[in-house]
Design an enzyme around this catalytic site. Structure first.
Site, short mmCIF file in Angstrom:
data_model
loop_
_atom_site.label_atom_id
_atom_site.label_comp_id
_atom_site.label_asym_id
_atom_site.label_seq_id
_atom_site.Cartn_x
_atom_site.Cartn_y
_atom_site.Cartn_z
N GLU A 1 -22.11 -19.85 2.61
CA GLU A 1 -22.63 -19.19 3.80
C GLU A 1 -23.18 -20.30 4.68
OE1 GLU A 1 -25.15 -17.97 6.27
OE2 GLU A 1 -26.35 -17.21 4.59
N CYS B 1 -28.96 -18.69 10.74
CA CYS B 1 -27.52 -18.95 10.84
C CYS B 1 -26.89 -17.89 11.74
CB CYS B 1 -26.88 -18.99 9.47
SG CYS B 1 -27.25 -17.56 8.51
#
Ligand code: UN1
Length: 500
Positions: free
Chosen positions: A257, A291
């Protein structure tokens, strides 16, 4: 009376949670004012090597425990997290610089995933298939996998561990955690909470949950260790690429990720009141260090000027400062290096033809505080293609939706995306197979702040992994196809004959 030094509060919280800190060379500082909290010891090479061995021993016992019973441990973890909620949240604020409400939200995210995983512990369903052979049955069973390494980033110092650990544990796997070297204290505090859950659970194996403190060398050791079948890593694309190559070289499994470069497409039909609020939260929340942070605003020409003016006045009144203050919305960047990156990216964008609409300055005083920036760009230059982990919002204009979607998909990253529109056709086109190419696509919601129930992750440079909800648990298990013959004969598949 002057406020207590931050270090005193941090140490008080650690003591209350029963964490004893081993002193050493790793300086841990608070982004609140850049001061040192404590210097702690990193894990030795010997400890790193031992961790996998110990995890394998724990695995041997843990995989024999029925999954719903494993779920009981995670239920207790959820209870202990509820009890430690305020301490842990305060520590997240001190160590990662998140505003108080986001610190609390992060602990809530841990609690939510525990609840999810408890239910999951009774739902690790496999399929049954009709066999083509008489007197046979076929089924698919999801088996435990083995030790799972979790490499997490500073910006979600505890929640990302919980997404992985809660699921891994109910799936029958021990966990080894390497937190960011910038946020080891929250990891040690979480480990202490986990220890309480384990003590109440009673008969769990030792070393089911371990923490290793250190830098990239620890991550590299875990990535290269064949005793660890799954490495789940969150962080930069650069780090993820290195981990992926090392894990792939030994044919292990990695769940990545990594970076995002998330966009919002804003139609001329959009509800601007809603959009301004969503943009503010997703572009400046967590000081641009998620993110999923909104980095690119692709706005229809017809509403661009109005929207930019509204954003500019919203940005002017942003309360920036000490994240412990309940009225603050923008806390500090993690450190001075992050502030340097922020300034360098702005200079580069301006150099590439960008127009600085507002922000971009550093605030005087201790701590890496900045005014979030908005920059209008003529096109998606190198600066725009690159993820700078700071609150910079690039604005681009479009006239036709196809062009906006093409622009949104033209970056290397593919994590999160959204459209603001009141037109069903635009929303559905964005969500279609020729729409957003990201792992997450939202309508009338910003790109950040996902719930734990969905699978979380993205494509391309984001790494391709999925964590958290939905059926992301399958990555943490070994799929086994089982065929049982109860016929008394030995018919072969595909009608093959092999008579002795
Ligand atoms: C991250 O920044 O690594 O959707 C994770 C969100 C959060 C998770 C972000 N639930 O913004």
């Amino acid at each position: 009376m002057p406020p207590e030094p931050v270090a005193t509060t941090a140490l008080e919280i650690l003591t209350r949670l029963g964490v004893s800190v081993r002193e050493g060379d790793l300086r841990v500082q608070t982004p609140i004012d850049g001061s040192e909290l404590v210097s702690i010891a990193t894990s030795s090479a010997n400890e790193i090597g031992q961790a996998s061995e110990r995890a394998l021993e724990a695995y041997d016992a843990w995989r024999k425990v029925p999954a719903p019973r494993r779920g009981e441990l995670v239920r207790l973890l959820g209870e202990e997290l509820r009890a430690a909620r305020s301490e842990l949240a305060a520590l997240v604020t001190i160590e990662a610089g998140k505003i108080a409400s986001e610190g609390a939200g992060e602990v809530q995210e841990m609690i939510d995933i525990c609840d999810f995983a408890v239910g999951l512990s009774r739902q690790l369903y496999g399929l049954t298939m009709p066999s083509e052979r008489p007197g046979h049955h076929m089924r698919e069973v999801w088996q435990p996998l083995g030790p799972v390494a979790i490499i997490s980033a500073f910006n979600f110092p505890v929640a990302v561990w919980a997404w992985n650990a809660a699921i891994a544990l109910v799936c029958g796997n021990p966990v080894i955690w390497k937190p960011s070297e910038k946020t080891p204290l929250t990891a040690l505090a979480t480990q202490a909470v986990m220890a309480r859950a384990l003590a109440r659970f009673g008969d769990g194996p030792e070393h089911l949950s371990q923490v290793l403190i250190g830098g990239a060398d620890v991550g590299a050791a875990l990535a290269g260790d064949a005793r660890i079948p799954l490495v789940s890593a969150t962080g930069s694309t650069r780090m993820g690429r290195a981990v992926a190559m090392s894990v792939a070289a030994r044919l292990g499994r990695s769940l990545l990720e990594l970076g995002g470069n998330n966009a919002m497409i804003l139609s001329d039909s959009a509800d601007l009141d809603l959009a301004v609020r969503a943009i503010a939260f997703s572009a400046v929340g967590t000081c641009g260090q998620r993110c999923t942070t909104l980095r690119r605003l692709i706005v229809h020409e017809a509403v661009a000027d109005t929207l930019i003016a509204r954003l500019r006045s919203a940005y002017e009144t942003l309360p920036i400062g000490d994240p412990r203050n309940p009225s603050t919305l923008v806390g500090p960047l993690i450190d001075e290096a992050a502030r340097d990156d922020f300034e360098a990216a702005i200079a580069r964008a301006v150099d590439e033809g960008g127009r600085l609409v507002c922000g971009g300055e550093r605030l005087a005083g201790a701590g890496a505080y900045v005014r979030p920036a908005i920059i209008e760009m003529p096109l998606q230059t190198d600066a725009v293609m690159h993820e700078t982990f700071a609150p910079i919002l690039y604005v681009l204009r479009f006239e036709r939706l196809e062009d906006a979607i093409a622009m949104q998909n033209a970056v290397p990253q593919g994590l999160s995306s959204c459209i603001f529109t009141e037109r069903m056709r635009e929303a559905e086109a964005f969500l279609s197979a020729w729409g957003s190419d990201c792992g997450i696509a939202n309508v009338n919601i910003g790109p950040s702040g996902a719930e734990i129930g969905g699978a979380f992750g993205g494509e391309k440079d984001t790494g391709g992994g999925r964590e958290s909800g939905s059926d992301a648990w399958k990555a943490y298990m070994r799929r086994q196809t089982q065929t049982v013959n109860f016929s008394g004969a030995l018919p072969l598949a595909q009608g093959v004959r092999f008579d002795l």
